[in-house]
Write a protein that holds these residues in place. Structure first.
Motif, PDB file in Angstrom:
ATOM      1  N   ASN A  70       4.368  -0.672   3.742  1.00 29.06           N
ATOM      2  CA  ASN A  70       3.883  -0.462   2.376  1.00 29.06           C
ATOM      3  C   ASN A  70       4.622  -1.347   1.388  1.00 29.06           C
ATOM      4  O   ASN A  70       5.854  -1.329   1.357  1.00 29.06           O
ATOM      5  N   THR A 163      -7.570   4.815   4.540  1.00 26.17           N
ATOM      6  CA  THR A 163      -6.530   4.016   5.200  1.00 26.17           C
ATOM      7  C   THR A 163      -6.723   4.079   6.712  1.00 26.17           C
ATOM      8  O   THR A 163      -6.596   3.063   7.406  1.00 26.17           O
ATOM      9  N   THR A 193      -5.706  -1.041  -3.849  1.00 22.25           N
ATOM     10  CA  THR A 193      -4.868  -1.349  -2.684  1.00 22.25           C
ATOM     11  C   THR A 193      -5.648  -2.238  -1.719  1.00 22.25           C
ATOM     12  O   THR A 193      -6.815  -1.987  -1.449  1.00 22.25           O
ATOM     13  N   TYR A 195      -4.987  -5.124   1.878  1.00 22.17           N
ATOM     14  CA  TYR A 195      -4.052  -5.335   2.984  1.00 22.17           C
ATOM     15  C   TYR A 195      -4.115  -6.743   3.560  1.00 22.17           C
ATOM     16  O   TYR A 195      -5.105  -7.459   3.375  1.00 22.17           O
ATOM     17  N   ARG A 204       0.284  -3.126   3.577  1.00 16.37           N
ATOM     18  CA  ARG A 204      -0.587  -2.465   2.592  1.00 16.37           C
ATOM     19  C   ARG A 204      -0.034  -2.803   1.208  1.00 16.37           C
ATOM     20  O   ARG A 204       1.078  -2.395   0.877  1.00 16.37           O
TER      21      ARG A 204
END
Ligand code: COA
Ligand code: AMP
Length: 247
Positions: A70, A163, A193, A195, A204
């Motif tokens: 993250n 996710t 968000t 990735y 992420r």
């Protein structure tokens, strides 16, 4: 045991809104259709398409997803700077070329300036290789072996089902020997968000896009000289079931 791919997708005025897929045994099809319908039913749709197909080949069983890393940033510009660095390290493409490709995703990578219906494919010389630049390629036929258990595990750690779906999809992509990295931002204007995936990790990044932007998409970076037909076949048809999430 016979397994089936169950897909539901919603559209409005002929435009795709949202969709999802599960791989499930025959006796669970009804339950899965209800679950997927429940997920889509609050969206503003005028048509829902349900597709059920028997799996023609045995699924590849995968032990774990990519590990989750993250990363949070002050703004999407800083996040994209890091994204460029990660992709540069994996692909050897110039920063300028990577930035250009990422900008295209943020502004609509289809030739009509809209979002593509699937992912862009780019080789290590920076060439786009999709058979159709409006469509791209869509990764399907991927799910978790015990989905409910995985979702609970992710929710406990503060993640969402979205996710879970994204990690499953990109874990399948990274299984292909010629796919070496992926960049993704959603086309939902409020979901910021995004990735980057490599063979090693699922990074992420929040926020990877600017709030309010309706543009989104994916880039699959592949080795030069890879067999494109074989990549399409693997991504669209090879069933993959993942046992656990890596965290
Ligand atoms: N975007 C735009 N249009 C789409 C679409 C998408 N994601 N998925 C389907 N369509 C439309 C297209 O017009 C498509 O025709 P095309 O093949 O010429 O592009 C048509 O619907 C028929 O699609 P179909 O072949 O039935 O779809 P599929 O087998 O590729 O599966 C989904 C579609 C939506 C089920 C699949 O893309 C999926 O599982 N998506 C989940 C994505 C996900 O998990 N994202 C992670 C969240 S972050
Ligand atoms: P999503 O992650 O569903 O918000 O989708 C973001 C973008 O990724 C879409 O605008 C498409 O360009 C692309 N995309 C959607 N579904 C797929 C898929 N199954 N495989 C590859 N690309 C996809």
């Amino acid at each position: 045991m016979k397994l089936f791919s169950v897909k539901l997708r919603a559209s409005k005025d002929g435009k795709h809104i949202s969709g999802a897929e599960r791989i499930t045994p025959h006796e669970e099809i009804n339950t899965v259709i209800n679950q997927l319908y429940h997920r889509l039913s609050h969206k503003e749709f005028d048509s829902i398409n349900i597709k059920i197909d028997i799996l023609k080949e045995k699924p590849l069983l995968v032990e774990k997803t990519l590990p989750i890393v993250n990363l949070t940033f002050k703004d999407h510009k800083k996040a994209n700077k890091t994204a460029v660095q990660i992709i540069q390290k994996q692909t050897g493409l110039s920063e300028e070329k990577i930035k250009q490709l990422i900008d295209l995703i943020h502004s609509g990578a289809s030739p009509d300036g809209e979002n593509m219906r699937g992912a862009m494919i780019v080789d290590l010389s920076g060439n786009r290789l999709e058979k159709d630049q409006f469509r791209g390629v869509r990764t399907t036929h991927v799910d978790y072996l015990e989905r409910d258990k995985i979702i609970q595990k992710l929710i406990k750690k503060g993640f969402t089902e979205r996710t879970a779906d994204a990690i499953a999809l990109t874990t399948k992509n990274m299984l292909h020997k010629d796919i070496i990295a992926e960049y993704c931002i959603s086309d939902e204007p409020d979901y910021l968000t995004g990735y980057i995936s490599t063979k090693e990790a699922y990074y992420r990044l929040t926020p990877l896009k600017e709030k309010g932007n309706k543009k989104g998409g994916r880039i699959y970076f592949i080795k030069n000289g890879a067999d494109i037909d074989e990549i399409y076949r693997f991504l669209e048809e090879k069933p993959v079931l993942i046992k656990d999430v890596n965290m």
